[in-house]
Motif scaffolding. Structure first.
Motif, PDB file in Angstrom:
ATOM      1  N   THR A  79       0.609  -0.942  -0.141  1.00  0.00           N
ATOM      2  CA  THR A  79       0.004   0.357   0.298  1.00  0.00           C
ATOM      3  C   THR A  79       0.795   1.122   0.035  1.00  0.00           C
ATOM      4  O   THR A  79       2.402   0.897   0.220  1.00  0.00           O
ATOM      5  CB  THR A  79      -1.434  -0.040   1.315  1.00  0.00           C
ATOM      6  OG1 THR A  79       0.379  -0.207   1.989  1.00  0.00           O
ATOM      7  CG2 THR A  79      -1.711  -1.124   1.326  1.00  0.00           C
ATOM      8  N   THR A  80      -0.004   2.465  -0.180  1.00  0.00           N
ATOM      9  CA  THR A  80       1.349   3.575   0.097  1.00  0.00           C
ATOM     10  C   THR A  80       1.647   3.785   1.106  1.00  0.00           C
ATOM     11  O   THR A  80       2.628   4.266   1.342  1.00  0.00           O
ATOM     12  CB  THR A  80      -0.186   4.243   0.020  1.00  0.00           C
ATOM     13  OG1 THR A  80      -1.086   4.910   0.154  1.00  0.00           O
ATOM     14  CG2 THR A  80      -0.518   4.791  -1.697  1.00  0.00           C
ATOM     15  N   ASP A  81       1.366   3.306   2.281  1.00  0.00           N
ATOM     16  CA  ASP A  81       1.707   3.741   3.190  1.00  0.00           C
ATOM     17  C   ASP A  81       2.848   2.009   3.743  1.00  0.00           C
ATOM     18  O   ASP A  81       3.529   1.759   4.885  1.00  0.00           O
ATOM     19  CB  ASP A  81       0.829   3.942   5.096  1.00  0.00           C
ATOM     20  CG  ASP A  81       0.036   2.403   4.685  1.00  0.00           C
ATOM     21  OD1 ASP A  81       0.387   1.485   3.644  1.00  0.00           O
ATOM     22  OD2 ASP A  81      -0.407   2.106   6.039  1.00  0.00           O
TER      23      ASP A  81
END
Length: 155
Positions: A79-81
């Motif tokens: 994910t983006t994190d």
């Protein structure tokens, strides 16, 4: 491409994935194992699990029912994190490459068979003038063994 969650349920898929798996929009959320596949890949589920456990991509060549061949890759989905949230399965059509490799192999085998049928001694040299191959007539005429010939410079 197929996007699967950590329990290997369909999250998303590209339209091209329909060529290899019977998919409809209602299949989102269904387990991958429940879908009919148009290719032979008994290792897909195990590879997907291994990718989630070790975070090391896995790839195999798989054959489709229509005779085409694909390079199947499974990679972790981040994910983006930077959290692992499943896997991405991609299929790259390598049918043309496989045919080209087979043609090259067949041509090499054909050329080697011609060389072997010659009654005259023959050497095939690399650009640096080392012996790449020699035919049976060469070994018999000069009374040498392949170990003493191959890879050595001609002079």
């Amino acid at each position: 491409m197929l996007f699967l969650d950590t329990t290997f349920r369909i999250r998303r898929f590209t339209p091209a994935a329909r060529e290899l798996i019977d998919l409809i929009p209602g299949d989102v959320g269904r387990p991958l194992a429940a879908l009919a596949r148009k290719f032979d890949d008994p290792h897909l589920d195990a590879d997907a699990r291994a990718v989630l456990e070790r975070l090391v991509p896995a790839e195999r060549e798989v054959a489709a029912a229509d005779g085409r061949h694909y390079l199947r890759r499974v990679t972790a989905y981040r994910t983006t994190d930077n959290r692992i949230d499943g896997v991405v399965v991609t299929f790259v059509d390598v049918t043309a490459r496989r045919h080209a490799e087979r043609e090259v192999s067949d041509a090499r085998t054909y050329a080697e068979s011609i060389v072997e049928t010659l009654h005259e001694p023959l050497l095939v040299l690399n650009p640096d003038l080392t012996v790449k191959t020699a035919n049976k007539a060469f070994y018999q005429h000069f009374r040498v063994e392949p170990a003493a010939t191959l890879g050595r410079q001609v002079y």
